[in-house]
Design an enzyme around this catalytic site. Sequence first.
Site, PDB file in Angstrom:
ATOM      1  N   CYS A  88      -2.145  25.084  37.810  1.00 26.97           N
ATOM      2  CA  CYS A  88      -2.195  24.766  36.444  1.00 26.97           C
ATOM      3  C   CYS A  88      -0.838  24.260  36.006  1.00 26.97           C
ATOM      4  CB  CYS A  88      -2.432  25.967  35.736  1.00 26.97           C
ATOM      5  SG  CYS A  88      -1.862  26.241  33.927  1.00 26.97           S
ATOM      6  N   GLU A  89      -0.518  23.105  35.501  1.00 27.50           N
ATOM      7  CA  GLU A  89       0.669  22.717  35.201  1.00 27.50           C
ATOM      8  C   GLU A  89       1.581  23.513  34.117  1.00 27.50           C
ATOM      9  OE1 GLU A  89       0.045  18.933  31.967  1.00 27.50           O
ATOM     10  OE2 GLU A  89      -0.114  18.660  33.960  1.00 27.50           O
ATOM     11  N   HIS A  90       0.855  24.268  33.338  1.00 31.82           N
ATOM     12  CA  HIS A  90       1.212  25.189  32.038  1.00 31.82           C
ATOM     13  C   HIS A  90       1.866  26.319  32.598  1.00 31.82           C
ATOM     14  CE1 HIS A  90      -1.996  22.940  29.898  1.00 31.82           C
ATOM     15  NE2 HIS A  90      -0.558  22.248  29.660  1.00 31.82           N
ATOM     16  N   HIS A  91       1.497  26.993  33.641  1.00 31.27           N
ATOM     17  CA  HIS A  91       1.867  28.329  34.331  1.00 31.27           C
ATOM     18  C   HIS A  91       2.039  28.427  35.516  1.00 31.27           C
ATOM     19  CE1 HIS A  91      -0.600  29.088  30.515  1.00 31.27           C
ATOM     20  NE2 HIS A  91       0.428  29.832  30.235  1.00 31.27           N
ATOM     21  N   GLN A 129      -7.287  20.937  34.424  1.00 35.33           N
ATOM     22  CA  GLN A 129      -8.667  20.696  34.884  1.00 35.33           C
ATOM     23  C   GLN A 129      -9.419  19.153  34.323  1.00 35.33           C
ATOM     24  OE1 GLN A 129     -11.304  24.079  35.242  1.00 35.33           O
ATOM     25  NE2 GLN A 129     -13.369  22.843  35.520  1.00 35.33           N
ATOM     26  N   HIS A 157      -9.376  30.227  36.832  1.00 34.97           N
ATOM     27  CA  HIS A 157      -8.133  29.864  36.448  1.00 34.97           C
ATOM     28  C   HIS A 157      -7.335  31.398  36.337  1.00 34.97           C
ATOM     29  CE1 HIS A 157      -8.235  25.495  34.826  1.00 34.97           C
ATOM     30  NE2 HIS A 157      -9.608  25.834  35.196  1.00 34.97           N
ATOM     31  N   CYS A 159      -4.394  31.791  35.418  1.00 40.64           N
ATOM     32  CA  CYS A 159      -3.646  31.823  34.185  1.00 40.64           C
ATOM     33  C   CYS A 159      -4.363  32.467  33.013  1.00 40.64           C
ATOM     34  CB  CYS A 159      -2.980  30.625  33.667  1.00 40.64           C
ATOM     35  SG  CYS A 159      -4.403  29.332  33.272  1.00 40.64           S
TER      36      CYS A 159
END
Length: 202
Positions: A88-91, A129, A157, A159
Site C-alpha cells: 500500500c502506497e499510503h502506509h 488496489q 490489506h 493497513c
Amino acid sequence: MARTSATIEPALLDTLSTQDLYRELLLRIGEDPTRDGLLRTPERMEKSMTFLTRGYTMNVTDVLHEALFDVDYDEMVIVKDIEFFSQCEHHLLPFFGKAHIAYVPNGKVIGLSKIPRLVDVFARRLQVQERLTRQIGEAITDAIHPQGVAVILEAQHLCMMMRGVEKQHSSTVTSAMLGVFKTQLQTRNEFLSLVRRQGNSF
C-alpha cells in the site's frame, strides 16, 4: 521516549546510502542499530525493499517478449487464482490476494505463464488496489488488442488488519471490465460464473 539522532540536512541526503537511511529510521523509532540483532538489518531491509519493489525495473514489453502468438481462437481465456503481493502506497504495508484475469482474443494470445508475470510488473510497486486492477487490464489491452479484458482482484490489506480499524477478516474486491466484458452482460456473467466455481468470495 524514542531516541533521535541529529536531523539530516537535505543537502546531505545524496551522500547517504540507502542503508544509512534505514539506520536513521531505526534510531528514530527508538531502536539501537548497533545491537547484535540489528547490525545487518539495514542491509537486509535494502535487499528486501529492492525485491518487493522490483516492478519499477520491469516493463510489459520485456515480460511479453516472444510470448504473443497468432491464434485462430476467439473464445474466453481465463487464468485465475494468481497469487500476488503488493504494498500500500499510503502506509507501506503489504496487501495480498488473488487475481482472476480473462480476455477474449482478437487474433493473438499471450503465453499463459506470462500473465502472472504481467501481474507482478504492477504489483511489485507501491500501489492502491484500484489502480493495480486497471493497470493489468490496460496492459493486456495494449499488448494484444483483444475483444475484451476482465480483471478481478480480491485482497487483504494489512493497513486495515494491523492498524486503523483492525478488521482481520475483511477483504477488498476490485474489478476492471473492458471491451465486451463491459458491453455484453452475457460475456461478463460467463466470466463471473467460471471464476466463482471454486468458491471465491466476491
